[in-house]
Design an enzyme around this catalytic site. Structure first.
Site, PDB file in Angstrom:
ATOM      1  N   ASN A 113       6.509  17.103  -0.698  1.00  0.00           N
ATOM      2  CA  ASN A 113       6.017  16.762   0.662  1.00  0.00           C
ATOM      3  C   ASN A 113       5.934  15.528   0.771  1.00  0.00           C
ATOM      4  OD1 ASN A 113       4.265  17.301   3.086  1.00  0.00           O
ATOM      5  ND2 ASN A 113       2.562  16.763   1.949  1.00  0.00           N
ATOM      6  N   HIS A 115       3.799  12.697   3.104  1.00  0.00           N
ATOM      7  CA  HIS A 115       2.247  12.513   3.619  1.00  0.00           C
ATOM      8  C   HIS A 115       2.317  10.985   4.111  1.00  0.00           C
ATOM      9  CE1 HIS A 115      -1.943  12.941   3.944  1.00  0.00           C
ATOM     10  NE2 HIS A 115      -2.262  11.862   3.604  1.00  0.00           N
ATOM     11  N   SER A 142       3.752   8.609   1.265  1.00  0.00           N
ATOM     12  CA  SER A 142       4.172   8.984  -0.074  1.00  0.00           C
ATOM     13  C   SER A 142       5.064  10.200   0.008  1.00  0.00           C
ATOM     14  CB  SER A 142       2.861   9.241  -0.669  1.00  0.00           C
ATOM     15  OG  SER A 142       1.944   8.021  -0.763  1.00  0.00           O
ATOM     16  N   ASP A 151      -2.485  17.477  -1.132  1.00  0.00           N
ATOM     17  CA  ASP A 151      -2.036  16.007  -1.193  1.00  0.00           C
ATOM     18  C   ASP A 151      -2.339  15.339  -2.713  1.00  0.00           C
ATOM     19  OD1 ASP A 151      -1.166  16.220   1.327  1.00  0.00           O
ATOM     20  OD2 ASP A 151      -3.077  15.447   2.155  1.00  0.00           O
TER      21      ASP A 151
HETATM   22  C1  GAR Z   1       5.204  13.066   9.110  1.00  0.00           C
HETATM   23  O1  GAR Z   1       4.896  11.686   9.601  1.00  0.00           O
HETATM   24  C2  GAR Z   1       4.704  13.407   7.996  1.00  0.00           C
HETATM   25  O2  GAR Z   1       4.546  12.360   7.034  1.00  0.00           O
HETATM   26  C3  GAR Z   1       3.268  14.183   8.295  1.00  0.00           C
HETATM   27  O3  GAR Z   1       4.017  14.805   9.516  1.00  0.00           O
HETATM   28  C4  GAR Z   1       5.210  13.882  10.249  1.00  0.00           C
HETATM   29  C5  GAR Z   1       5.910  14.960  10.674  1.00  0.00           C
HETATM   30  O4  GAR Z   1       6.917  14.317  11.517  1.00  0.00           O
HETATM   31  N1  GAR Z   1       3.014  15.056   7.559  1.00  0.00           N
HETATM   32  C6  GAR Z   1       1.761  15.243   7.427  1.00  0.00           C
HETATM   33  O5  GAR Z   1       0.816  14.911   8.067  1.00  0.00           O
HETATM   34  C7  GAR Z   1       1.547  16.267   6.178  1.00  0.00           C
HETATM   35  N2  GAR Z   1       0.145  16.147   5.810  1.00  0.00           N
HETATM   36  P1  GAR Z   1       8.477  14.680  12.012  1.00  0.00           P
HETATM   37  O6  GAR Z   1       8.160  16.300  12.087  1.00  0.00           O
HETATM   38  O7  GAR Z   1       8.698  13.981  13.019  1.00  0.00           O
HETATM   39  O8  GAR Z   1       9.212  14.801  10.538  1.00  0.00           O
END
Ligand code: GAR
Length: 325
Positions: A113, A115, A142, A151
Protein backbone atom coordinates in the site's frame (compact mmCIF):
# COMPACT_ATOMS: atom_id res chain seq x y z
CA UNK A 1 19.97 -15.13 -15.60
CA UNK A 2 19.62 -12.18 -17.98
CA UNK A 3 16.74 -9.88 -17.13
CA UNK A 4 14.90 -10.57 -20.33
CA UNK A 5 14.64 -14.28 -19.52
CA UNK A 6 12.77 -13.61 -16.30
CA UNK A 7 9.03 -13.49 -16.29
CA UNK A 8 7.55 -10.31 -14.94
CA UNK A 9 5.68 -10.29 -11.65
CA UNK A 10 1.94 -9.96 -12.25
CA UNK A 11 0.36 -7.12 -10.29
CA UNK A 12 -3.30 -6.22 -9.72
CA UNK A 13 -3.90 -2.62 -8.62
CA UNK A 14 -6.89 -1.69 -6.46
CA UNK A 15 -8.06 1.94 -6.63
CA UNK A 16 -10.96 4.04 -5.38
CA UNK A 17 -10.26 7.38 -7.00
CA UNK A 18 -8.29 9.27 -9.58
CA UNK A 19 -5.61 6.63 -9.87
CA UNK A 20 -2.63 8.85 -10.51
CA UNK A 21 -0.42 6.41 -8.60
CA UNK A 22 -1.88 3.61 -10.67
CA UNK A 23 -0.92 5.58 -13.79
CA UNK A 24 2.63 6.03 -12.47
CA UNK A 25 2.87 2.28 -11.86
CA UNK A 26 1.45 1.48 -15.25
CA UNK A 27 3.87 3.68 -17.18
CA UNK A 28 6.78 2.40 -15.09
CA UNK A 29 5.73 -1.17 -15.86
CA UNK A 30 6.02 -0.42 -19.55
CA UNK A 31 9.61 0.81 -19.43
CA UNK A 32 12.32 -1.54 -20.64
CA UNK A 33 13.38 -4.04 -18.02
CA UNK A 34 10.52 -3.33 -15.63
CA UNK A 35 10.21 -6.38 -13.38
CA UNK A 36 6.41 -6.19 -13.07
CA UNK A 37 3.36 -5.88 -15.31
CA UNK A 38 -0.14 -4.67 -14.48
CA UNK A 39 -2.67 -7.42 -15.17
CA UNK A 40 -5.73 -5.74 -13.64
CA UNK A 41 -7.03 -2.47 -12.28
CA UNK A 42 -9.95 -3.09 -9.93
CA UNK A 43 -12.11 -0.62 -8.06
CA UNK A 44 -14.94 -0.47 -5.56
CA UNK A 45 -16.28 2.70 -7.23
CA UNK A 46 -17.78 2.71 -10.69
CA UNK A 47 -16.97 6.38 -10.97
CA UNK A 48 -13.26 6.04 -10.19
CA UNK A 49 -11.69 8.03 -13.01
CA UNK A 50 -8.65 5.78 -12.91
CA UNK A 51 -10.75 3.04 -14.49
CA UNK A 52 -11.27 4.82 -17.79
CA UNK A 53 -7.62 5.71 -17.84
CA UNK A 54 -6.68 2.02 -17.43
CA UNK A 55 -9.12 1.05 -20.18
CA UNK A 56 -7.62 3.63 -22.50
CA UNK A 57 -4.22 2.02 -21.90
CA UNK A 58 -5.59 -1.45 -22.62
CA UNK A 59 -5.41 -2.78 -19.06
CA UNK A 60 -8.25 -5.10 -17.98
CA UNK A 61 -10.52 -3.50 -15.38
CA UNK A 62 -13.00 -4.77 -12.84
CA UNK A 63 -15.57 -2.86 -10.78
CA UNK A 64 -17.56 -4.12 -7.87
CA UNK A 65 -19.35 -1.60 -5.69
CA UNK A 66 -19.05 -2.23 -1.98
CA UNK A 67 -22.57 -0.91 -1.42
CA UNK A 68 -25.04 -3.55 -0.27
CA UNK A 69 -22.36 -6.16 0.37
CA UNK A 70 -20.62 -7.32 3.49
CA UNK A 71 -16.90 -6.67 3.68
CA UNK A 72 -16.18 -10.36 3.19
CA UNK A 73 -18.43 -10.56 0.10
CA UNK A 74 -16.90 -7.51 -1.46
CA UNK A 75 -13.36 -8.67 -0.75
CA UNK A 76 -14.16 -12.09 -2.23
CA UNK A 77 -15.30 -10.50 -5.50
CA UNK A 78 -12.17 -8.36 -5.73
CA UNK A 79 -9.98 -11.34 -4.89
CA UNK A 80 -11.65 -13.57 -7.48
CA UNK A 81 -10.94 -10.91 -10.13
CA UNK A 82 -7.29 -10.71 -9.03
CA UNK A 83 -6.93 -14.49 -9.23
CA UNK A 84 -8.61 -14.64 -12.60
CA UNK A 85 -6.16 -12.06 -13.93
CA UNK A 86 -3.29 -14.22 -12.67
CA UNK A 87 -2.13 -11.64 -10.11
CA UNK A 88 0.77 -12.62 -7.88
CA UNK A 89 0.74 -9.31 -6.00
CA UNK A 90 -1.94 -6.78 -5.07
CA UNK A 91 -0.96 -3.14 -4.90
CA UNK A 92 -3.31 -0.65 -3.21
CA UNK A 93 -3.09 2.76 -4.85
CA UNK A 94 -5.59 5.00 -3.10
CA UNK A 95 -7.90 2.08 -2.30
CA UNK A 96 -9.99 3.57 0.48
CA UNK A 97 -11.49 0.38 1.87
CA UNK A 98 -10.18 -1.62 4.78
CA UNK A 99 -9.65 -5.22 3.70
CA UNK A 100 -10.84 -8.09 5.88
CA UNK A 101 -8.26 -9.79 8.04
CA UNK A 102 -8.73 -13.12 6.26
CA UNK A 103 -8.09 -11.51 2.88
CA UNK A 104 -4.94 -9.79 4.12
CA UNK A 105 -3.66 -13.01 5.63
CA UNK A 106 -4.21 -14.95 2.41
CA UNK A 107 -2.07 -12.38 0.58
CA UNK A 108 0.46 -11.88 3.37
CA UNK A 109 3.73 -10.61 1.95
CA UNK A 110 2.07 -9.97 -1.40
CA UNK A 111 -0.01 -6.82 -0.73
CA UNK A 112 1.56 -3.37 -0.74
CA UNK A 113 0.00 0.00 0.00
CA UNK A 114 1.05 3.61 -0.36
CA UNK A 115 0.18 5.97 2.49
CA UNK A 116 0.66 9.75 2.45
CA UNK A 117 2.75 10.17 5.59
CA UNK A 118 6.12 9.22 6.97
CA UNK A 119 4.92 6.16 8.85
CA UNK A 120 4.71 5.38 11.71
CA UNK A 121 3.49 8.99 11.93
CA UNK A 122 -0.10 9.79 10.99
CA UNK A 123 -1.77 6.48 10.22
CA UNK A 124 -5.30 6.79 8.88
CA UNK A 125 -6.80 9.96 7.40
CA UNK A 126 -6.02 13.72 7.24
CA UNK A 127 -2.30 13.11 7.20
CA UNK A 128 -1.38 16.47 5.60
CA UNK A 129 -3.26 18.68 8.05
CA UNK A 130 -1.93 16.66 10.97
CA UNK A 131 1.67 17.11 9.76
CA UNK A 132 1.14 20.86 9.23
CA UNK A 133 -0.58 21.34 12.59
CA UNK A 134 2.21 19.47 14.37
CA UNK A 135 4.73 21.92 12.86
CA UNK A 136 6.67 19.12 11.16
CA UNK A 137 9.49 20.13 8.83
CA UNK A 138 8.70 17.24 6.50
CA UNK A 139 5.73 15.27 5.31
CA UNK A 140 6.02 12.45 2.83
CA UNK A 141 4.81 9.06 1.68
CA UNK A 142 5.48 5.47 2.70
CA UNK A 143 5.13 2.21 0.81
CA UNK A 144 4.45 -0.62 3.22
CA UNK A 145 3.32 -4.21 3.40
CA UNK A 146 -0.33 -4.56 4.33
CA UNK A 147 -1.09 -6.40 7.55
CA UNK A 148 -4.41 -6.65 9.41
CA UNK A 149 -3.53 -3.61 11.55
CA UNK A 150 -4.13 -0.37 9.62
CA UNK A 151 -0.98 1.22 8.09
CA UNK A 152 1.25 -0.83 10.43
CA UNK A 153 3.04 -3.33 8.15
CA UNK A 154 6.77 -3.26 7.38
CA UNK A 155 7.77 0.00 5.69
CA UNK A 156 9.60 -0.78 2.43
CA UNK A 157 10.45 2.73 1.24
CA UNK A 158 9.73 6.38 2.02
CA UNK A 159 9.97 9.75 0.29
CA UNK A 160 10.33 12.99 2.28
CA UNK A 161 8.70 16.24 1.19
CA UNK A 162 9.58 19.55 2.85
CA UNK A 163 6.65 21.48 4.33
CA UNK A 164 6.56 25.19 3.40
CA UNK A 165 5.33 27.77 5.98
CA UNK A 166 2.45 28.74 3.68
CA UNK A 167 1.41 25.15 2.88
CA UNK A 168 -2.23 24.15 3.12
CA UNK A 169 -3.22 20.49 3.16
CA UNK A 170 -4.03 20.86 -0.56
CA UNK A 171 -0.73 22.40 -1.65
CA UNK A 172 1.21 19.90 0.42
CA UNK A 173 -0.84 16.99 -0.96
CA UNK A 174 -0.01 18.04 -4.51
CA UNK A 175 3.75 17.83 -3.84
CA UNK A 176 3.45 14.59 -1.90
CA UNK A 177 1.66 13.12 -4.93
CA UNK A 178 4.62 13.99 -7.15
CA UNK A 179 6.92 12.25 -4.69
CA UNK A 180 4.58 9.26 -4.53
CA UNK A 181 4.74 8.86 -8.28
CA UNK A 182 8.51 8.50 -8.04
CA UNK A 183 8.50 6.33 -4.97
CA UNK A 184 5.79 3.77 -5.66
CA UNK A 185 7.03 2.24 -8.94
CA UNK A 186 10.57 1.99 -7.54
CA UNK A 187 9.38 0.34 -4.31
CA UNK A 188 7.18 -2.16 -6.16
CA UNK A 189 10.00 -3.00 -8.59
CA UNK A 190 12.48 -3.54 -5.75
CA UNK A 191 10.03 -5.64 -3.78
CA UNK A 192 9.04 -8.01 -6.58
CA UNK A 193 12.74 -8.38 -7.52
CA UNK A 194 13.82 -9.45 -4.06
CA UNK A 195 13.57 -13.12 -5.05
CA UNK A 196 16.44 -12.56 -7.50
CA UNK A 197 18.53 -10.38 -5.21
CA UNK A 198 21.49 -12.34 -3.78
CA UNK A 199 21.80 -10.05 -0.74
CA UNK A 200 18.17 -10.51 0.18
CA UNK A 201 18.34 -14.29 -0.34
CA UNK A 202 21.56 -14.56 1.67
CA UNK A 203 19.99 -12.65 4.56
CA UNK A 204 17.03 -15.02 4.63
CA UNK A 205 19.27 -18.10 4.58
CA UNK A 206 21.56 -16.63 7.25
CA UNK A 207 18.58 -15.87 9.52
CA UNK A 208 17.53 -19.54 9.36
CA UNK A 209 21.02 -21.06 9.52
CA UNK A 210 22.22 -18.91 12.42
CA UNK A 211 19.10 -19.74 14.44
CA UNK A 212 20.43 -23.32 14.79
CA UNK A 213 22.46 -24.06 17.95
CA UNK A 214 26.13 -23.05 17.83
CA UNK A 215 25.97 -22.07 14.17
CA UNK A 216 28.28 -19.41 12.81
CA UNK A 217 29.02 -17.92 9.40
CA UNK A 218 32.34 -18.78 7.76
CA UNK A 219 33.59 -18.32 4.20
CA UNK A 220 34.78 -21.31 2.25
CA UNK A 221 36.70 -20.90 -1.02
CA UNK A 222 35.48 -17.30 -1.18
CA UNK A 223 31.78 -18.14 -0.71
CA UNK A 224 29.76 -17.65 2.44
CA UNK A 225 28.89 -20.73 4.44
CA UNK A 226 27.63 -21.84 7.82
CA UNK A 227 29.31 -24.12 10.33
CA UNK A 228 28.30 -25.75 13.60
CA UNK A 229 30.57 -26.14 16.60
CA UNK A 230 33.55 -24.14 17.84
CA UNK A 231 34.48 -21.14 15.72
CA UNK A 232 37.95 -22.58 15.02
CA UNK A 233 37.04 -26.16 14.23
CA UNK A 234 33.33 -26.22 13.33
CA UNK A 235 31.90 -28.29 10.50
CA UNK A 236 30.10 -26.88 7.48
CA UNK A 237 26.41 -27.69 7.16
CA UNK A 238 25.50 -25.17 4.42
CA UNK A 239 27.11 -23.13 1.68
CA UNK A 240 25.56 -20.14 -0.05
CA UNK A 241 26.20 -20.28 -3.76
CA UNK A 242 25.67 -17.31 -6.01
CA UNK A 243 25.85 -18.26 -9.66
CA UNK A 244 29.04 -20.22 -9.12
CA UNK A 245 30.88 -22.33 -11.67
CA UNK A 246 28.69 -21.13 -14.52
CA UNK A 247 25.43 -22.04 -12.74
CA UNK A 248 22.56 -19.57 -13.14
CA UNK A 249 21.24 -20.50 -9.71
CA UNK A 250 21.41 -18.65 -6.45
CA UNK A 251 21.24 -21.53 -4.03
CA UNK A 252 21.97 -22.93 -0.63
CA UNK A 253 23.92 -26.19 -0.65
CA UNK A 254 23.02 -28.74 2.02
CA UNK A 255 24.06 -32.32 2.70
CA UNK A 256 21.98 -35.23 1.45
CA UNK A 257 22.26 -38.85 2.59
CA UNK A 258 24.37 -39.63 -0.48
CA UNK A 259 24.57 -39.64 -4.25
CA UNK A 260 21.53 -41.84 -4.77
CA UNK A 261 19.21 -39.53 -2.84
CA UNK A 262 20.76 -36.48 -4.50
CA UNK A 263 20.21 -37.78 -8.03
CA UNK A 264 16.67 -38.94 -7.23
CA UNK A 265 15.71 -35.50 -5.92
CA UNK A 266 17.23 -33.67 -8.88
CA UNK A 267 15.43 -35.95 -11.31
CA UNK A 268 12.08 -35.65 -9.52
CA UNK A 269 12.15 -31.83 -8.99
CA UNK A 270 14.66 -30.16 -11.28
CA UNK A 271 12.99 -26.78 -10.61
CA UNK A 272 13.86 -27.10 -6.89
CA UNK A 273 17.14 -29.05 -6.79
CA UNK A 274 20.37 -29.30 -8.76
CA UNK A 275 23.67 -31.09 -8.43
CA UNK A 276 26.27 -28.39 -7.85
CA UNK A 277 29.70 -28.49 -9.45
CA UNK A 278 32.47 -29.75 -7.14
CA UNK A 279 30.33 -30.05 -3.94
CA UNK A 280 27.83 -32.35 -5.66
CA UNK A 281 30.43 -35.11 -5.87
CA UNK A 282 30.40 -35.38 -2.09
CA UNK A 283 26.63 -35.41 -1.66
CA UNK A 284 25.82 -31.70 -1.34
CA UNK A 285 22.63 -30.74 -3.14
CA UNK A 286 21.66 -27.24 -4.32
CA UNK A 287 18.28 -25.82 -3.25
CA UNK A 288 17.43 -23.20 -5.86
CA UNK A 289 16.41 -19.90 -4.25
CA UNK A 290 16.00 -17.54 -7.23
CA UNK A 291 12.71 -18.96 -8.37
CA UNK A 292 9.09 -17.99 -7.71
CA UNK A 293 7.37 -19.33 -4.60
CA UNK A 294 10.38 -20.60 -2.64
CA UNK A 295 9.07 -22.53 0.36
CA UNK A 296 11.21 -21.13 3.18
CA UNK A 297 9.84 -23.70 5.62
CA UNK A 298 11.30 -26.35 3.33
CA UNK A 299 14.64 -24.52 3.22
CA UNK A 300 14.61 -24.38 7.04
CA UNK A 301 13.95 -28.14 7.24
CA UNK A 302 16.87 -28.88 4.94
CA UNK A 303 19.18 -26.61 6.92
CA UNK A 304 18.22 -28.37 10.13
CA UNK A 305 18.68 -31.82 8.59
CA UNK A 306 22.08 -30.84 7.21
CA UNK A 307 23.05 -29.29 10.55
CA UNK A 308 22.02 -32.52 12.33
CA UNK A 309 24.19 -34.60 10.04
CA UNK A 310 27.36 -32.86 11.23
CA UNK A 311 26.48 -31.43 14.66
CA UNK A 312 27.88 -33.13 17.77
CA UNK A 313 25.41 -35.33 19.67
CA UNK A 314 25.27 -32.93 22.63
CA UNK A 315 23.80 -30.29 20.28
CA UNK A 316 21.38 -32.53 18.40
CA UNK A 317 20.07 -33.69 21.78
CA UNK A 318 19.54 -30.05 22.68
CA UNK A 319 17.48 -29.49 19.54
CA UNK A 320 15.50 -32.71 20.10
CA UNK A 321 14.61 -31.50 23.57
CA UNK A 322 13.58 -28.07 22.21
CA UNK A 323 11.48 -29.73 19.47
CA UNK A 324 9.37 -31.43 22.13
CA UNK A 325 7.89 -28.11 23.20
C1 GAR B 1 -2.53 8.83 -2.58
O1 GAR B 1 -2.01 10.04 -2.14
C2 GAR B 1 -2.33 7.76 -1.53
O2 GAR B 1 -1.18 7.96 -0.75
C3 GAR B 1 -3.57 7.90 -0.70
O3 GAR B 1 -4.59 8.15 -1.62
C4 GAR B 1 -4.06 8.89 -2.71
C5 GAR B 1 -4.56 8.30 -4.00
O4 GAR B 1 -4.29 9.13 -5.05
N1 GAR B 1 -3.82 6.71 0.04
C6 GAR B 1 -4.31 6.70 1.28
O5 GAR B 1 -4.64 7.72 1.87
C7 GAR B 1 -4.48 5.33 1.87
N2 GAR B 1 -4.75 5.42 3.27
P1 GAR B 1 -4.39 8.62 -6.56
O6 GAR B 1 -5.77 8.00 -6.73
O7 GAR B 1 -4.24 9.86 -7.38
O8 GAR B 1 -3.30 7.66 -6.77
Amino acid sequence: MPDTARSKAKVAIFISGTGTNMAALLYASRLAQAPFEIVLVASNRETASGLSFAQLEGVPTFVHSHKGHTRAEHDAAMEAAAHEAGAQYIVLAGYMRILSEAFVERWAGRILNIHPSLLPKYKGLDTYSRAIEAGDAHAGASVHLVTPELDAGEVLAQARVAIAPEDTPETLAARVKVAEHQLFPRAVADYVSRGNDPDHLYTRVADLALALPEAHAKDSHGSPGFRVGPVKSGKFFAHFSQQHHGSEHIAVLVKTGGMEELLDLVEAQPEVYFKPAYYGASGWIGLILNRPDVDWGHVAQWLERSWRSVAPARLTRLLDAADQF
